[in-house]
Design a protein around this motif. Structure first.
Motif, PDB file in Angstrom:
ATOM      1  N   GLU A   1      36.667  32.721  44.564  1.00 18.35           N
ATOM      2  CA  GLU A   1      35.669  33.638  45.112  1.00 18.35           C
ATOM      3  C   GLU A   1      35.369  34.758  44.112  1.00 18.35           C
ATOM      4  O   GLU A   1      34.225  35.201  43.975  1.00 18.35           O
ATOM      5  CB  GLU A   1      36.169  34.240  46.424  1.00 18.35           C
ATOM      6  N   VAL A   2      36.383  35.218  43.402  1.00 19.00           N
ATOM      7  CA  VAL A   2      36.194  36.261  42.381  1.00 19.00           C
ATOM      8  C   VAL A   2      35.323  35.728  41.249  1.00 19.00           C
ATOM      9  O   VAL A   2      34.379  36.393  40.787  1.00 19.00           O
ATOM     10  CB  VAL A   2      37.552  36.763  41.847  1.00 19.00           C
ATOM     11  N   LYS A   3      35.617  34.522  40.768  1.00 15.28           N
ATOM     12  CA  LYS A   3      34.858  33.929  39.667  1.00 15.28           C
ATOM     13  C   LYS A   3      33.396  33.718  40.035  1.00 15.28           C
ATOM     14  O   LYS A   3      32.502  33.806  39.179  1.00 15.28           O
ATOM     15  CB  LYS A   3      35.494  32.602  39.250  1.00 15.28           C
ATOM     16  N   GLU A   4      33.149  33.453  41.312  1.00 18.05           N
ATOM     17  CA  GLU A   4      31.777  33.200  41.763  1.00 18.05           C
ATOM     18  C   GLU A   4      31.124  34.469  42.314  1.00 18.05           C
ATOM     19  O   GLU A   4      30.097  34.404  42.995  1.00 18.05           O
ATOM     20  CB  GLU A   4      31.784  32.086  42.812  1.00 18.05           C
ATOM     21  N   ASN A   5      31.770  35.623  42.036  1.00 17.51           N
ATOM     22  CA  ASN A   5      31.215  36.943  42.387  1.00 17.51           C
ATOM     23  C   ASN A   5      30.974  37.111  43.892  1.00 17.51           C
ATOM     24  O   ASN A   5      30.017  37.765  44.313  1.00 17.51           O
ATOM     25  CB  ASN A   5      29.907  37.193  41.613  1.00 17.51           C
ATOM     26  N   ARG A   6      31.833  36.526  44.692  1.00 17.90           N
ATOM     27  CA  ARG A   6      31.744  36.730  46.138  1.00 17.90           C
ATOM     28  C   ARG A   6      32.874  37.630  46.641  1.00 17.90           C
ATOM     29  O   ARG A   6      32.911  37.992  47.807  1.00 17.90           O
ATOM     30  CB  ARG A   6      31.773  35.376  46.868  1.00 17.90           C
ATOM     31  N   PHE A   7      33.791  37.960  45.745  1.00 14.49           N
ATOM     32  CA  PHE A   7      34.904  38.843  46.113  1.00 14.49           C
ATOM     33  C   PHE A   7      35.234  39.710  44.913  1.00 14.49           C
ATOM     34  O   PHE A   7      35.299  39.228  43.769  1.00 14.49           O
ATOM     35  CB  PHE A   7      36.135  38.031  46.534  1.00 14.49           C
ATOM     36  N   ARG A   8      35.448  41.011  45.165  1.00 13.82           N
ATOM     37  CA  ARG A   8      35.700  41.953  44.071  1.00 13.82           C
ATOM     38  C   ARG A   8      37.052  41.667  43.406  1.00 13.82           C
ATOM     39  O   ARG A   8      38.073  41.506  44.080  1.00 13.82           O
ATOM     40  CB  ARG A   8      35.692  43.391  44.591  1.00 13.82           C
TER      41      ARG A   8
END
Length: 579
Positions: free
Chosen positions: A360-367
């Motif tokens: 999710e972080v890599k796909e910019n959906r989680f900080r």
């Protein structure tokens, strides 16, 4: 007919001497003998006559046995009793055995001859069985269902059904048994493991209100870690698929912690609409937005002050709110919506998600910064399919739970449990719990067999014989490699005589055990070695016996009251020697 000839009189007397009684009576209202088994009538010289024929019982029996319909029925009954897997026992009203199935004979020493020589009342007094379902059905005059213990160490589920004549009198009892020894042993092992698993609750007595149901090393490691970190205020991130028990683990971390007497606030970040989540978490000041309370409202973080907040489904939190959560975690203070003055809060945070937060972080959906702030003590809870050892205790737990809730007494057969254990349970414990509840509610009988399971399990019924091929191949290979024991005749030709690979693996294990230990292995030992159910072992043994390859000899120990099997494969060797 009194005017008949002397020859007729002699014929009648001769028939009477054989127990055959013939009466020819004019139809003048005289009643025919009640003992007559055949009535007919004829007209002679202007008069009507009735003929009645009475035969002795033994002669009737002989005539019936000569009947083609009787022979067909007997053939069908014999065939059914020979092949039916259930254990069938039929006795008369005195408790004496009349007929039994072939499978029933295999339960007992010497084929259960005690039951034919004595009544079930005497056999029970001799402690061969306890209690007797047939005796109870005769005494109570109704169908009974019991769990029965035998002196050979078996545990049976028995249903005894009385059979009545036309007057409603009980003349026979049919008892149908299922061997639940394996299930009973599993339950005893479960009880033993439950004792071991008390170590966590004993470390903090009086706080383990919600039961922890597990038997796997994987889950044990999870809970040991959870217990260790529960004493500190570090942020915990629980990872795992939906339904694995993340909230249960969070409950126990809170209960084991020094904050256990303080507020425990739970928030599902995925269930609250985005436009409401901010004000729910952080609160709001009076008049901060249309419809806001005039007094304002404390948020969930303020309500959890001095205690613990559980942020479930943290991976579903809107991206724009994540920065506000990050500030709370970093500064330990919250600012209400519409407010300017921050307020200090002393809160321990436990978060949980079924998402891969790194992705999710890599796909910019989680900080990324929030992820590292939450990921202080990550605890990964494995899915149920990766900890199959937990299935049996969970099945037993939920069965007992719903039996109590619904005042029921249902129990799963070993075959049904085997099917449930082979299912992958993509919904994990939540799916298992809901399924057990559904089965308990909808099953028609107390003894739940594979046919009573929902359609989703039907493709899992009955492992094929080759399901344990890998383990059996290993046994065969080890047998081949040890030339001191290898019987090349069997190794080279077992397929030619119709032995399956599973039966060959069983044969190798038995021979090795007999030669190494000078004794035959038990069914339980074989099941453990080949990593299959005892039912599968018995299936292979029965198949080898029916093919004429194996003689199962029994020896009885009068001191312990138990019987032991010895496996004699001489018939197989004799067959192979002729190839």
């Amino acid at each position: 007919m009194k005017d008949g000839s002397m020859e007729q009189d002699k014929l009648v007397e001769g028939l009477k001497s054989l127990g055959i009684k013939i009466e020819i009576i004019p139809k003048n209202g005289v009643e025919v003998s009640e003992d007559a088994v055949l009535h007919s009538s004829f007209h002679h010289l202007g008069k009507d006559y009735t003929v009645s024929l009475s035969l002795p019982e033994n002669m009737i029996d002989s005539m019936v046995e000569c009947s083609s319909k009787y022979k067909d029925l007997k053939l069908d009954m014999d065939a059914i009793l020979e092949v039916i897997p259930e254990y069938i026992f039929i006795c008369d009203k005195e408790g004496k055995a009349l007929r039994v199935s072939a499978s029933w004979k295999n339960l007992w020493w010497h084929g259960g001859k005690d039951f034919f020589e004595k009544s079930v009342f005497e056999v029970e007094r001799d402690q061969v069985i306890s209690p007797s379902a047939s005796r109870l059905a005769l005494e109570r005059n109704e169908q009974v269902q019991i769990v029965q213990e035998t002196n050979s160490g078996r545990t049976l589920m028995v249903i005894g059904t009385p059979i009545r004549d036309e007057n409603g009198e009980v003349i026979k009892v049919i008892s149908v048994s299922k061997d639940i020894t394996e299930l009973d042993l599993l339950k005893k092992q479960l009880d033993k493991e439950r004792g071991k698993n008390k170590r966590l609750s004993l470390q903090n007595p009086g706080k383990d209100e919600v039961p922890l149901i597990y038997n796997s090393d994987a889950m044990s490691n999870v809970l040991v870690t959870a217990f260790k970190i529960s004493k500190f205020d570090s942020t915990v991130l629980l990872l795992g698929e939906s339904g694995v028990g993340k909230e249960v683990v969070a409950n126990h971390i809170q209960k084991w912690s020094k904050r256990s007497s303080q507020p425990f606030v739970k928030v599902n970040c995925g269930s609250i609409p985005e436009n409401l989540l901010e004000s729910e978490l952080f609160g709001y000041e009076a008049g901060s937005f249309t419809g806001a309370s005039k007094e304002g409202k404390a948020g969930l973080f303020e309500m959890a002050d001095k205690g613990t907040i559980f942020l479930d489904e943290i991976g579903d939190m809107p991206y724009n709110l994540q920065v506000r959560l990050l500030r709370v975690l970093q500064e330990r203070e919250v600012t209400r919506v519409g407010g300017v003055m921050p307020k200090k809060v002393d809160v321990r945070v436990i978060a949980a998600t079924n998402k891969d937060l790194e992705r999710e972080v890599k796909e910019n959906r989680f900080r990324e910064d929030l992820y590292y702030r939450l990921n202080v003590v990550p605890i990964a809870i494995p899915p149920l399919r990766e900890r199959k050892e937990d299935l049996l205790p969970l099945i037993v737990h939920f069965t007992e739970l719903f039996n109590r809730n619904f005042s029921d007494k249902k129990i799963f057969s070993p075959e049904s449990i085997d099917i449930l254990q082979r299912y992958d349970w993509p919904g994990n414990i939540r799916e298992l719990q809901n399924m057990i509840e559904r089965i308990i509610l909808t099953a028609d009988y107390d003894y739940i067999e594979p046919s009573n399971l929902p359609a989703i399990f039907h493709t899992l019924k009955e492992d094929p014989d080759e399901s344990h091929v890998l383990k059996n191949e290993q046994a065969v290979q080890e047998y081949k490699e040890d030339t001191s024991r290898a019987d090349s005749l069997v190794i080279q030709n077992y397929r030619k005589v119709g032995m399956t690979h599973g039966e060959m693996g069983l044969y190798c294990n038995i021979i090795v055990s007999q030669q190494e230990n000078n004794a035959s292995p038990t069914v339980e030992d074989l099941a453990e070695t080949l990593q299959c159910s005892t039912r599968q072992i018995r299936k292979w043994l029965q198949s080898l016996k029916e093919k004429g390859f194996l003689i199962i000899e029994q020896s009885f120990n009068p001191d312990t009251g138990t019987a032991k099997n010895h496996y004699n494969f001489q018939p197989l060797l004799e067959i192979l020697s002729k190839i």
